[in-house]
Scaffold this active site. Structure first.
Site, PDB file in Angstrom:
ATOM      1  N   ALA A  41      12.411  40.467  30.430  1.00 31.65           N
ATOM      2  CA  ALA A  41      11.851  39.116  30.424  1.00 31.65           C
ATOM      3  C   ALA A  41      12.243  38.409  31.716  1.00 31.65           C
ATOM      4  CB  ALA A  41      12.358  38.325  29.221  1.00 31.65           C
ATOM      5  N   ASP A  42      11.399  37.475  32.124  1.00 34.36           N
ATOM      6  CA  ASP A  42      11.698  36.667  33.290  1.00 34.36           C
ATOM      7  C   ASP A  42      11.132  35.270  33.063  1.00 34.36           C
ATOM      8  OD1 ASP A  42      12.821  36.727  36.069  1.00 34.36           O
ATOM      9  OD2 ASP A  42      10.840  35.873  36.473  1.00 34.36           O
ATOM     10  N   THR A  43      11.931  34.263  33.378  1.00 33.90           N
ATOM     11  CA  THR A  43      11.528  32.871  33.181  1.00 33.90           C
ATOM     12  C   THR A  43      11.618  32.124  34.504  1.00 33.90           C
ATOM     13  OG1 THR A  43      12.340  32.886  30.908  1.00 33.90           O
ATOM     14  CG2 THR A  43      12.058  30.730  31.929  1.00 33.90           C
TER      15      THR A  43
END
Length: 159
Positions: A41-43
């Site tokens: 995941a990447d935010t």
């Protein structure tokens, strides 16, 4: 931006977060048993065509909070899931509106040390919540991991 971010078009944040999530998964997928579920995941925080990453120092924290003050920004999270050699990805976006943040607010918030390792220099689940006047979309996305999107993707890949 990091070297990874520089390889992608920074004006397309949804594509960017999915690509980075896929890179994280691919980095370890071939080293794992094919029955494993691997999640990446990447935010990012996106304001007026600019990515506000994790601040490097106190001056960058001040700068980011001043930009966020009295405005709305978007939080994008991309998720990639690898299972049995299949890779899927998706993203979600939330809109967060901040009230005005005074210089004293920034000074006091810095004392908490919370903004040091947070994209956009704030944590919605902590003291940073005091600046949020409105949120549209998934709260957990703004925290950094959209649980409902993840659950839907898990159901899809496990079918």
């Amino acid at each position: 931006p990091s070297m990874v971010e520089e390889e992608f078009n920074l004006t397309n944040p949804s594509y960017l977060v999915m690509q980075i999530a896929k890179l994280k998964v691919n980095d370890i997928a071939n080293k794992m048993d094919r029955e494993c579920i691997i999640v990446g995941a990447d935010t990012i925080v996106y304001l007026k065509n600019e990515i506000l990453g994790k601040p490097k120092d106190v001056s960058e924290i001040r700068e980011q909070l001043r930009k966020l003050s009295n405005s709305s920004h978007y939080v994008y999270t991309g998720i990639a899931i690898w299972y049995k050699k299949e890779l899927i990805s998706n993203y979600t976006k939330s809109c967060v509106t901040f009230s005005e943040i005074s210089e004293n607010d920034i000074k006091e918030y810095l004392k908490t040390k919370e903004p040091m390792d947070k994209a956009g220099a704030y944590g919605i689940q902590g003291f940073g919540s005091q600046f949020v006047s409105k949120i549209s979309g998934c709260y957990f996305n703004v925290m950094g991991f959209p649980v409902s999107l993840f659950y839907e993707m898990l159901k899809e890949i496990m079918e």
